[in-house]
Write an enzyme that holds these catalytic residues in place. Structure first.
Site, PDB file in Angstrom:
ATOM      1  CG  HIS A 124      -2.212   0.934   9.050  1.00  0.00           C
ATOM      2  ND1 HIS A 124      -0.961   1.059   9.602  1.00  0.00           N
ATOM      3  CD2 HIS A 124      -2.145  -0.117   8.194  1.00  0.00           C
ATOM      4  CE1 HIS A 124      -0.168   0.121   9.094  1.00  0.00           C
ATOM      5  NE2 HIS A 124      -0.871  -0.602   8.239  1.00  0.00           N
ATOM      6  CG  ASP A 148      -3.383   6.289   6.065  1.00  0.00           C
ATOM      7  OD1 ASP A 148      -3.029   6.024   4.901  1.00  0.00           O
ATOM      8  OD2 ASP A 148      -3.285   5.489   7.016  1.00  0.00           O
ATOM      9  CD  GLN A 197      -5.286  -0.420   1.455  1.00  0.00           C
ATOM     10  OE1 GLN A 197      -5.466  -0.828   0.315  1.00  0.00           O
ATOM     11  NE2 GLN A 197      -4.467  -1.020   2.300  1.00  0.00           N
ATOM     12  CE  LYS A 232      -0.385  -0.931   1.924  1.00  0.00           C
ATOM     13  NZ  LYS A 232      -0.974  -0.410   3.162  1.00  0.00           N
ATOM     14  CB  CYS A 278      -1.662  -2.860  10.626  1.00  0.00           C
ATOM     15  SG  CYS A 278      -0.222  -3.752  10.106  1.00  0.00           S
TER      16      CYS A 278
HETATM   17  C1  LIG Z   1      -0.558   0.017   4.272  1.00  0.00           C
HETATM   18  C2  LIG Z   1      -1.162   1.102   5.061  1.00  0.00           C
HETATM   19  C3  LIG Z   1      -0.383   1.957   5.850  1.00  0.00           C
HETATM   20  C4  LIG Z   1       1.102   1.781   5.988  1.00  0.00           C
HETATM   21  O1  LIG Z   1       1.747   1.911   4.766  1.00  0.00           O
HETATM   22  P1  LIG Z   1       3.313   1.580   4.629  1.00  0.00           P
HETATM   23  O2  LIG Z   1       3.524   1.520   3.163  1.00  0.00           O
HETATM   24  O3  LIG Z   1       3.512   0.255   5.314  1.00  0.00           O
HETATM   25  O4  LIG Z   1       4.048   2.663   5.314  1.00  0.00           O
HETATM   26  C5  LIG Z   1      -1.015   2.965   6.532  1.00  0.00           C
HETATM   27  N1  LIG Z   1      -2.329   3.155   6.444  1.00  0.00           N
HETATM   28  C6  LIG Z   1      -3.120   2.365   5.694  1.00  0.00           C
HETATM   29  C7  LIG Z   1      -4.591   2.642   5.619  1.00  0.00           C
HETATM   30  C8  LIG Z   1      -2.565   1.305   4.984  1.00  0.00           C
HETATM   31  O5  LIG Z   1      -3.341   0.518   4.247  1.00  0.00           O
END
Ligand SMILES: *Cc1c(COP(=O)(O)O)cnc(C)c1O
Length: 411
Positions: A124, A201, A204, A227, A367
């Protein structure tokens, strides 16, 4: 497995799902962007402002003690939810993006000219740009792990890239575009052999996979509340205590200090060293209600149901002539996200027709522009499912796509 009745009961807890879009029932399948919120969460927000609202860690009065207590209870709840060792390892941030920026800023002093940071092609943007900026500042190099044709990380390439120069490896646990669950344990273990730190990260992940940060042995893990049925504007950075202790504060001001003096200011202990200013008190407390919601259903049950949904979606959408999926469609390796294009039709046109039918999907670069380049497209259509989605809605999506094809190919 949930019965239809049980899923209906879960759906009933989400008032927004009753909304009509252009007089069609809402089919919300943009859950990888953000999930909807159950009543429990909505009520917790109202409860906070009617009964608790007060600043934390400051005053001795009743309300301030109450809000402080509730905030710290949620910190403990998250610690348990991800199996961290101490609650002081849970730092509240605005979300995944801010957590990554925090690390990129606070490890600044560890990065020297010529050092290397490794990410992958499927990240992302928020797991790309902070590292580009850091590398530029420090004259360090950003290395990118390539992908196999099916969108999985090319581990051989990672083995070639990693070296003693690598200071940090930052990889997503689940791709927000392909839904592929990356083999992060292998990445973490090899990184540590070379003395590199690792950030995962996990935006998800929560409520999709049972998380154990200690078993993973990752140095940092980041995600957002929104999320996983919680509010926007709040998330965490998990970090191992001994590493967080080493790092510089991110932002400075109130709350993060022990003692302010014009000769020398000393910083608070963890986690407050990284929590400058008044935090998102409401967001934190309301997030607690979202975690309760998830735990009541059970992460394993959610995971199991979503696996059924994605398996069915792959089968159902495969019947559409001209659909092209991106990345592996082996549902065993996937979370409930699927991205595709339809013939040579523009994703935006298809998305607009779906919208008219009440179907909320995400279209565009998602993104992840480097990943779009990898697949040689400028955008995709993404459907991402959650605990309140049904097999019927997947049929409705298929019918919507067939309709879009008919309209767009005939004109
Ligand atoms: C949504 C997402 C982000 C960003 O998250 P925010 O809540 O917008 O800061 C980063 N990495 C992944 C894999 C995402 O799905």
């Amino acid at each position: 497995m949930f019965s239809e009745k049980q899923i209906q009961e879960i759906r009933n807890q989400f008032p927004i799902l009753k909304k009509k879009i252009y007089s069609n029932p809402l089919v919300y399948i943009d859950n990888a962007a953000t999930t909807q919120k159950p009543l429990k969460v909505i009520k917790a927000s109202q409860n906070y402002y009617t009964k608790i609202n007060s600043n934390v860690h400051r005053a001795t009065h009743f309300l301030s003690q109450e809000s402080t207590l509730q905030v710290e209870l949620v910190r403990k709840k998250i610690q348990k939810f991800i199996h961290a060792k101490n609650d002081s390892e849970i730092i509240f941030t605005k979300g995944t993006t801010e957590s990554i920026n925090l690390v990129a800023s606070s490890i600044n002093f560890l990065i020297k000219k010529g050092d290397e940071i490794i990410i992958s092609y499927l990240e992302h943007h928020s797991n790309i740009v902070p590292w580009q900026i850091l590398c530029k500042k420090k004259e360090a190099f950003l290395k990118i792990i390539s992908l196999n044709k099916d969108g999985c990380l090319n581990f051989k390439d990672f083995e070639l890239l990693i070296s003693k120069k690598t200071k940090l490896v930052s990889i997503s646990h689940i791709s927000n575009v392909l839904g592929i669950i990356n083999s992060i344990k292998d990445i973490i273990d090899l990184s540590h052999k070379y003395g590199s730190l690792v950030l995962i990260d996990g935006a998800q992940v929560p409520s999709n996979i049972d998380l154990d940060v200690q078993k993973l042995n990752t140095d940092f893990y980041v995600f957002s509340a929104h999320k996983m049925y919680g509010p926007t504007g709040i998330g965490i950075l998990y970090g191992k205590e001994k590493i967080l202790d080493l790092l510089y504060p991110y932002q400075s001001g109130g709350e993060m200090i022990k003692n302010v003096n014009f000769k020398k200011t000393t910083y608070s202990d963890l986690p407050f060293k990284f929590e400058a200013g008044t935090p998102n008190i409401e967001g934190i407390i309301v997030w607690g209600a979202a975690i309760d919601f998830v735990e009541k259903i059970g992460v394993k049950n959610i995971q199991f149901y979503k696996e059924k949904l994605i398996k069915y979606a792959i089968k159902c959408l495969s019947s559409i002539d001209g659909i092209k999926f991106y990345g592996s469609i082996n549902y065993k390796k996937k979370s409930s996200i699927i991205s595709f294009n339809l013939n040579k039709l523009h994703y935006f046109d298809v998305g607009s027709i779906l919208d008219r039918l009440g179907i909320a999907v995400r279209t565009g670069h998602l993104c992840a522009q480097p990943l779009m380049n990898f697949f040689n497209v400028t955008g995709m259509i993404r459907a991402s499912f959650s605990i309140y989605n049904t097999f019927e809605e997947i049929n409705y999506l298929r019918d919507g796509l067939l309709k879009a094809k008919k309209i767009l190919l005939n004109t």
